[in-house]
Design an enzyme around this catalytic site. Structure first.
Site, PDB file in Angstrom:
ATOM      1  N   PHE A 111       0.038  -1.533   0.476  1.00 14.65           N
ATOM      2  CA  PHE A 111      -0.101  -0.053   0.103  1.00 14.65           C
ATOM      3  C   PHE A 111       0.855   1.911  -0.094  1.00 14.65           C
ATOM      4  O   PHE A 111      -0.127   2.356  -0.256  1.00 14.65           O
ATOM      5  CB  PHE A 111      -0.490   0.062   1.079  1.00 14.65           C
ATOM      6  CG  PHE A 111      -0.620   0.808   2.164  1.00 14.65           C
ATOM      7  CD1 PHE A 111      -1.291   2.205   2.306  1.00 14.65           C
ATOM      8  CD2 PHE A 111       0.497   0.502   3.481  1.00 14.65           C
ATOM      9  CE1 PHE A 111      -1.092   2.858   2.954  1.00 14.65           C
ATOM     10  CE2 PHE A 111       0.413   1.410   4.183  1.00 14.65           C
ATOM     11  CZ  PHE A 111      -0.123   2.355   4.830  1.00 14.65           C
ATOM     12  N   LYS A 112       2.027   1.049   0.184  1.00 16.43           N
ATOM     13  CA  LYS A 112       2.834   2.269   0.141  1.00 16.43           C
ATOM     14  C   LYS A 112       2.842   2.652  -0.740  1.00 16.43           C
ATOM     15  O   LYS A 112       3.396   3.756  -1.341  1.00 16.43           O
ATOM     16  CB  LYS A 112       3.943   2.030   0.596  1.00 16.43           C
ATOM     17  CG  LYS A 112       4.291   1.600   2.125  1.00 16.43           C
ATOM     18  CD  LYS A 112       4.118   2.488   3.424  1.00 16.43           C
ATOM     19  CE  LYS A 112       4.884   1.086   5.027  1.00 16.43           C
ATOM     20  NZ  LYS A 112       4.076   0.319   4.874  1.00 16.43           N
TER      21      LYS A 112
END
Ligand SMILES: *Cc1c(COP(=O)(O)O)cnc(C)c1O
Length: 497
Positions: A111-112
């Protein structure tokens, strides 16, 4: 304008806050006020795609960016090619009133990417505005996922160097391979002895060392951060809370105005804080649920009001959440204590000195009105993976599974969205263990990926299938004391090139 959580800085525009990363005297930047949207304004955006939502939200926060500049950043980052999905962050229904928001379709399967694909574009735009004629040196301390996502985001971005430090032995085989195989002429990856907190603390000390900063300045370099303390990391994350709500609306799962809960697998408190901003802007979110693994310092804090980092650091199967000192909490505390910067400075000093601080009753009550929390140990995490696979034939990664376990302890009163923060193949060892505990299993994570993909009939994320084709670079391991010299050596080499 952007202010400091410790009332120790002059107000700056968004571009300056992004270029600096953190307040020079310590403290974190945040906007002086939060845009308030009416229900009508929000509902009018229900059919907009991800890119349009992003431009709309950014326009309220990037005070000194033009609309064209914002559009250029968004269009460079959130392309369907980069995220392999038109929705960018697709919402998957697992059960009645239970959804996962897949935030891992970006180039590194974590998700970064949602923030780190756009941060370099924000930064390059901001640099031009502040007319800083320096090469930017991005320093990152990573527990695994940020490192790779930052490396991919900054790879070959003109005028930047990126140096990533990770705890040796503290990240998964896949994460380490992903980082070590990064290409690009400006990317550097270093293993550090110690755990993530040691690593993060040492990098923060580099930022806080003014003499060192000035020395680099004289040599034409400016340190900056891609860690989630940079406002430019936090801001992009507000968008997917809106995007999730709009997907529920378009699929007739809710009517406009219905409240929903978000469950957020939490480490540094960036993701969940972005959710809080979305809520504060007017998105109908009821509770934000902070889900911790066995390093449950945040969950305990929300239950008791005492933040106590004096406890053993546990290495869990959800390593990106193995954190005892949660950087973004400082922003949240400031927003919850009535913006008392002096008190924040005292709490942070107590945390640094004694490893513990206690908030007052009013702050606690403000937090209780928005936050719920719960935790899962490794066994509960693996059980959640097995049970969702059985009931929904859906593969969870270990971080998302922590969130699912916490959901199981909540009453089902409103629709619940769990932020899914990693692709399951990224943490394949534990996922395999959850599904096939009795099997003899291959040693190598790459072999496990092939096997798990076959038995579950689930395609492997493109970021991970690519690892099979690449060799890794040799790695060096240093002590935290050597971090500064290592940075100097890397930059000297760059200058001489
Ligand atoms: C970074 C990360 C988290 C924690 O997010 P924060 O914003 O630091 O709270 C959770 N899961 C995964 C997979 C991550 O990479």
């Amino acid at each position: 304008m952007y202010i400091s959580t410790r009332n120790n800085a002059e107000n700056v525009h968004a571009s300056e806050a992004i270029v600096r990363g953190m307040v020079p005297a310590g403290g974190l930047y945040l906007p002086d006020r939060i845009p308030q949207l009416t229900p009508e304004e929000i509902e009018a955006k229900a059919s907009e795609n991800y890119q349009e939502l992003a431009k709309w939200i950014f326009s309220y926060y990037l005070d000194d960016f033009t609309a064209d500049e914002i559009a250029a950043c968004v269009e460079a980052a959130y392309t369907p090619e980069n995220f392999a999905r038109d929705e960018i962050a697709p919402l998957i229904k697992l059960e009645e009133d239970l959804y996962v928001l897949e935030l891992w379709h970006g180039p590194t399967a974590a998700f970064k990417d949602m923030a780190l694909q756009i941060l370099p574009h924000f930064l390059v735009t901001a640099l031009k505005k502040v007319k800083l004629d320096k090469e930017i040196v991005i320093l990152v301390a990573t527990s695994g996922d940020t490192g790779k996502a930052a490396l991919e985001g900054f790879r070959n971005v003109e005028g930047t160097q990126i140096i990533v430090f990770y705890p040796a032995g503290g990240v998964s085989e896949v994460q380490e391979l992903q980082m070590l195989t990064t290409e690009g002429n400006n990317t550097h990856v270093i293993a550090v002895e110690g755990n993530f907190d040691d690593c993060q603390r040492a990098v923060k000390e580099v930022f806080a060392d003014h003499a060192y900063g000035e020395k680099l300045d004289a040599e034409g370099f400016r340190l900056s951060s891609a860690n989630s303390i940079n406002w430019g990391r936090l801001l992009p994350q507000i968008v997917y809370y809106f995007a999730a709500y709009m997907q529920l609306l378009r699929r007739d799962q809710i009517s406009f105005g219905d409240q929903i809960d978000f469950v957020v697998p939490t480490g540094n408190f960036g993701n969940i804080l972005a959710g809080w901003y979305a809520r504060e802007m007017g998105l109908p979110i009821r509770y934000l649920v902070c889900a911790s693994n066995e390093n449950s310092v945040l969950t305990d804090f929300f239950h008791t009001g005492v933040y106590d980092a004096n406890r053993p650091f546990v290495k869990t199967e959800s390593p990106s959440m193995d954190i005892l000192v949660s950087s973004n909490l400082e922003r949240f505390l400031y927003l919850m204590n009535g913006k008392d910067g002096e008190q924040i400075a005292n709490w942070m000093e107590a945390l640094r000195r004694d490893g513990v601080f206690k908030v007052d009753d009013a702050t606690k009550a403000n937090m209780d009105a928005v936050i719920r929390s719960g935790s899962a140990n490794d066994q509960e995490t693996l059980e959640a993976i097995a049970s969702i696979y059985e009931s929904s034939h859906y593969l969870l990664d270990t971080h998302t599974a922590v969130g699912i376990h916490v959901v199981e302890g909540l009453p089902r009163e409103v629709p619940i969205v769990v932020d899914s923060t990693a692709n399951p193949f990224k943490f394949v060892g534990a996922v395999y263990e959850a599904l096939e505990p009795d099997e003899d299993r291959p040693e190598s994570e790459l072999e496990l990926i092939t096997q798990l993909s076959k038995t579950t009939n689930t395609p492997v994320h493109r970021a991970l299938s690519a690892l099979f084709l690449q060799g890794s670079r040799p790695t060096q391991s240093i002590t935290t004391e050597e971090i500064q010299d290592t940075i100097t050596a890397i930059l000297t080499e760059q200058t001489e090139r």
